[in-house]
Structure formats: C-alpha cells, structure tokens
Design an enzyme around this catalytic site. Structure first.
Site, PDB file in Angstrom:
ATOM      1  N   SER A 156       0.845  -1.192   0.000  1.00 56.36           N
ATOM      2  CA  SER A 156       0.000   0.000   0.000  1.00 56.36           C
ATOM      3  C   SER A 156       0.875   1.235   0.000  1.00 56.36           C
ATOM      4  O   SER A 156       1.969   1.245   0.577  1.00 56.36           O
ATOM      5  CB  SER A 156      -0.904   0.023   1.236  1.00 56.36           C
ATOM      6  OG  SER A 156      -1.602   1.258   1.325  1.00 56.36           O
ATOM      7  N   TYR A 168      -1.750  -0.944  10.004  1.00 59.06           N
ATOM      8  CA  TYR A 168      -1.760  -1.090   8.543  1.00 59.06           C
ATOM      9  C   TYR A 168      -0.462  -0.575   7.946  1.00 59.06           C
ATOM     10  O   TYR A 168       0.176  -1.251   7.136  1.00 59.06           O
ATOM     11  CB  TYR A 168      -2.959  -0.335   7.967  1.00 59.06           C
ATOM     12  CG  TYR A 168      -3.210  -0.618   6.497  1.00 59.06           C
ATOM     13  CD1 TYR A 168      -3.771  -1.826   6.100  1.00 59.06           C
ATOM     14  CD2 TYR A 168      -2.902   0.326   5.528  1.00 59.06           C
ATOM     15  CE1 TYR A 168      -4.018  -2.091   4.761  1.00 59.06           C
ATOM     16  CE2 TYR A 168      -3.148   0.069   4.188  1.00 59.06           C
ATOM     17  CZ  TYR A 168      -3.703  -1.141   3.811  1.00 59.06           C
ATOM     18  OH  TYR A 168      -3.943  -1.400   2.478  1.00 59.06           O
TER      19      TYR A 168
END
Length: 272
Positions: A156, A168
C-alpha cells in the site's frame, strides 16, 4: 473469453484474497482473478469467505475460464498449506504465480498509535504481513523445484505516506521488506518477487468501512478521496491494480524483481 495467447496462457495462479468485501465496486483480488483468467491462467481463488471466492470463480467459469475456489484463512497456517496443496493437485503440480492480496485496517480495529489496541494491532499484523510470509513459505519450495515463479504482493502507498493508522502502515512496510528479501534470496532459483502499492482506490474495502464514520455518506467518502488524486482528480479501481499485477506476473516483466510499484495517480508525488 480467455485468450489462448494471453499473457498468462498455460500458467497456474494462486490468488490469496480472491473474494471481496461486499460493495458497489470491484475489489483488487476479484479483479485480478478475473483478468488473470481472461489472460489464460488457470486460477485457484482462495479466500476466508468461501462463498466470496466461489462468486469470483463462477464469473470466471461463466466466461469460459478455468478456476476453482478454496477456503483459506491466512491467519491459520494449516489453511494456507491446504490451499497451496489444493492448487498443486488441481492444475498439474505447478504454481507459476502467487498473488498475495490480503489486508485489513479499520475493519480490523486499526487506530492511531496512542489509541491502538494490542489485540487489534496483532490481528492486523497477522493478516497483512504474517499471512503473506507464511504463504510464501509454502509456495517457494514448489517454485524452486520448477526453477521459476512470480510472486506479486499487494502492499500500500500507506507504507510510505501519511496514513494515520499504525498497524496497517507498519504491516505494509513489512510487505515491502518481505518482497525485497524474497527478490534477492530467490533470484538464483529463477523466482521474481514484486509488490504493488495502491494509493486511494475505489474498492469495497476502502469505501464501505468509511461510510457512516463521523456521518460521512458514500458520496462524501468518494469526493474526499477523489480530491487527493493529482491524475484526473479521481481514485483508481481494482482493475488498475489488476492490470499492474498482470504485468508483474507475466513474462513482460521477466527482468523485473524487487520493485515496489506505486499505482496511485501521482499521489506519492504530493509534498507538503
């Protein structure tokens, strides 16, 4: 219909996370499975939600492709091992492409570092990073024996930009490090490893978990995210990620390994 002369013709692809969160758009994993099949791959669609994986497979079969669905929770090594073994037994003993498409943030309880919950942090790391590592652990011996293979992992842009949620961001930075490690250690076996760093995408995982937060409507969420994209002022889609994955998985990228490819409409170029 599948292309007999497609970029993945004759190849077997295991796609982890080939189902998707319910929503109004297509997810990265489902789009990739559909595109890989269209380009001639035999696809094993793995997901913790077997019904979601089967829905992906049904679309592939409806269009004349070749695919099977398996259930696999990437936090359970036995599930991963069974999915890999199922792929090998389904399509002639090979795994030419491993596509790692697993990830969770807000839905897993992710938060800023001062608000993070230990159990939620551990769960996000287990899904986003540990699951990919363990999947590679079981696939790599097969690729080594073949003398070839391509691993594409979905990281990401959050790994390198100002994403606020700690689990994350940390886990996706780990995916980048894992990719570089595999690329250099497995090159002698003819195995390539690359990662894609999607930016702001219009996928169910990204949109649905934000609708209703602080009163935001779906239109509010989409407009806010679109406004942050330099290229055309609009988010990308699961198809943009799938097309990048196809390139990296195919022989078009035969001399490319260890790459962390942003697919972000120029978002990473914005400074200040």
């Amino acid at each position: 219909m599948p292309n007999e002369d497609g970029k993945l013709s004759g190849k077997v692809a295991l796609i982890m996370g080939a189902g998707q969160t319910p929503g109004q758009s297509v997810g990265n994993g489902r789009a990739t499975a559909l595109l890989f099949a269209r380009e001639g791959a035999q696809v094993v669609a793995a997901d913790r939600d077997l019904d979601a994986a089967q829905a992906t497979v049904d679309r592939i079969l409806k269009n004349g492709g070749d695919a099977v669905a398996v259930r696999a929770d990437v936090t359970v090594e036995a599930d991963i091992k069974a999915a890999v073994e199922g792929c090998v037994s389904a399509f002639g003993g090979r795994i030419d492409v491993l596509h790692n498409n697993v990830g969770v943030s807000l839905a897993g309880g992710d938060a800023t570092i001062t608000e993070t919950d230990e159990a939620a942090f551990s769960r996000c790391i287990d899904i986003n990073l540990r699951g990919m590592v363990v999947t590679c652990k079981h696939v790599l011996p097969i690729m080594r024996a073949q003398g070839s293979g391509a691993i594409v992992s979905i990281s990401s842009l959050a790994a390198i930009t100002d994403y606020p949620y700690i689990a994350y961001r940390t886990s996706k930075a780990g995916v980048n490090a894992m990719t570089e490690n595999i690329a250099i250690t497995e090159a002698k076996f003819g195995i390539r490893a690359n990662a894609i760093m999607p930016g702001l995408m219009n996928t169910p995982m990204a949109i649905e978990n934000r609708v209703g937060r602080d009163g935001a409507t779906r239109a509010d969420v989409i407009a806010s995210r679109d406004s942050r994209i330099p290229l055309g002022g609009k988010m990308g889609s699961g198809w943009d990620v799938a097309k990048a994955a196809l390139f990296l998985a195919s022989d078009d990228a035969a001399f490319i390994t260890g790459v962390l490819l942003p697919v972000d409409g120029g978002q990473q170029l914005v400074r200040g």
